[in-house]
Scaffold this active site. Structure first.
Site, short mmCIF file in Angstrom:
data_model
loop_
_atom_site.label_atom_id
_atom_site.label_comp_id
_atom_site.label_asym_id
_atom_site.label_seq_id
_atom_site.Cartn_x
_atom_site.Cartn_y
_atom_site.Cartn_z
N ASP A 8 0.88 -1.17 0.00
CA ASP A 8 0.00 0.00 0.00
C ASP A 8 0.92 1.23 0.00
O ASP A 8 2.15 1.11 -0.15
CB ASP A 8 -0.99 -0.04 1.17
CG ASP A 8 -0.34 0.20 2.54
OD1 ASP A 8 0.91 0.29 2.62
OD2 ASP A 8 -1.08 0.29 3.54
N HIS A 9 0.35 2.41 0.21
CA HIS A 9 1.14 3.65 0.20
C HIS A 9 2.17 3.66 1.34
O HIS A 9 3.25 4.22 1.20
CB HIS A 9 0.22 4.87 0.29
CG HIS A 9 -0.69 4.82 1.48
ND1 HIS A 9 -1.76 3.94 1.55
CD2 HIS A 9 -0.70 5.49 2.65
CE1 HIS A 9 -2.37 4.09 2.70
NE2 HIS A 9 -1.75 5.02 3.39
N CYS A 65 3.25 -3.10 4.05
CA CYS A 65 2.38 -1.98 4.40
C CYS A 65 3.13 -1.19 5.47
O CYS A 65 4.34 -1.39 5.66
CB CYS A 65 0.97 -2.41 4.82
SG CYS A 65 0.83 -3.26 6.41
N THR A 67 3.14 -1.21 8.82
CA THR A 67 3.69 -2.07 9.87
C THR A 67 3.85 -3.52 9.43
O THR A 67 4.50 -4.30 10.14
CB THR A 67 2.74 -2.10 11.08
OG1 THR A 67 1.46 -2.59 10.61
CG2 THR A 67 2.57 -0.71 11.69
N HIS A 98 10.11 -24.17 8.60
CA HIS A 98 8.97 -24.79 9.29
C HIS A 98 7.61 -24.42 8.69
O HIS A 98 6.70 -25.24 8.69
CB HIS A 98 8.97 -24.39 10.78
CG HIS A 98 10.07 -25.05 11.56
ND1 HIS A 98 10.17 -24.99 12.94
CD2 HIS A 98 11.14 -25.80 11.16
CE1 HIS A 98 11.23 -25.67 13.35
NE2 HIS A 98 11.85 -26.16 12.29
N ARG A 132 7.14 -33.54 9.54
CA ARG A 132 6.10 -33.17 10.50
C ARG A 132 5.55 -31.78 10.22
O ARG A 132 4.38 -31.47 10.52
CB ARG A 132 6.62 -33.27 11.94
CG ARG A 132 7.67 -32.23 12.32
CD ARG A 132 8.22 -32.49 13.72
NE ARG A 132 9.07 -31.41 14.21
CZ ARG A 132 10.34 -31.22 13.85
NH1 ARG A 132 10.91 -32.03 12.97
NH2 ARG A 132 11.04 -30.21 14.35
N HIS A 133 6.37 -30.93 9.62
CA HIS A 133 5.91 -29.56 9.33
C HIS A 133 4.87 -29.57 8.21
O HIS A 133 3.93 -28.78 8.23
CB HIS A 133 7.10 -28.67 8.96
CG HIS A 133 8.12 -28.63 10.05
ND1 HIS A 133 7.84 -28.07 11.28
CD2 HIS A 133 9.38 -29.10 10.13
CE1 HIS A 133 8.90 -28.20 12.07
NE2 HIS A 133 9.85 -28.82 11.39
C1 RB5 Z 1 -1.83 2.92 6.33
O1 RB5 Z 1 -1.84 4.19 6.88
C2 RB5 Z 1 -1.49 1.88 7.39
O2 RB5 Z 1 -2.55 1.74 8.28
C3 RB5 Z 1 -1.13 0.57 6.74
O3 RB5 Z 1 -0.04 0.75 5.90
C4 RB5 Z 1 -0.71 -0.58 7.67
O4 RB5 Z 1 0.28 -0.17 8.56
C5 RB5 Z 1 -1.79 -1.32 8.32
O5 RB5 Z 1 -1.57 -2.31 9.04
#
Ligand code: RB5
Length: 142
Positions: A8-9, A65, A67, A98, A132-133
């Site tokens: 995403d951005h 993204c 995070t 695994h 097993r995995h």
């Molecule tokens: C976008 O602002 C942000 O929420 C997204 O990139 C991400 O971190 C969501 O989990």
């Protein structure tokens, strides 16, 4: 090996840096976007990636993204997708050995590109241990 990459951005800069890095390394790359800083919805890119991987259009997916959390949650809603949010070297190794992840995920606002390239390289150079995995992976999709 073909690698598909999408973000995403919030992951745009890291996605572009990864595309550049892996293209230079000789990998075949599918860049699934986004391609501008305009705000977009990460589930749309997770869905696009999941469909691409499930259709076997690429062997590995990389999602980014802000995070890495939202896009992981979204990708893992798809049966057959094993998306792993990777945050250190050991996790990079285990996610392949695994979990045999078919998508690896990073945070564009929480990680630096040098670390992410290191984690990708470890993941790509590790072999799935199966045994097993594989039984455990089968249970994910049953
Ligand atoms: C976008 O602002 C942000 O929420 C997204 O990139 C991400 O971190 C969501 O989990």
């Amino acid at each position: 090996m073909k690698i598909a990459i999408a973000s995403d951005h919030g992951g745009l800069d890291m996605k572009n840096a990864l595309v550049q890095h892996f293209a230079k390394q000789g990998f075949d790359i599918d860049d699934l976007g986004t391609n501008s800083t305009d705000s977009v919805d990460y589930p749309d890119y997770a869905d696009k990636m999941a469909e691409h991987i499930l259709a076997q259009k690429a062997e590995l997916g990389i999602l980014v993204c802000g995070t890495g959390v939202g896009i992981s949650i979204a990708a893992n809603r798809h049966k057959g997708i094993r998306a792993a949010l990777i945050y250190d070297e050991f996790v990079a190794q285990m996610a392949k050995a695994h979990n045999n992840a078919n998508i690896i995920v990073f945070g564009g606002r929480t990680m630096n590109i040098e670390d992410v390239i290191k984690y990708c390289t470890i993941f790509i150079n590790t072999k799935f241990e199966s045994g097993r995995h594989q039984n455990r992976l089968n249970k994910l999709d049953d």
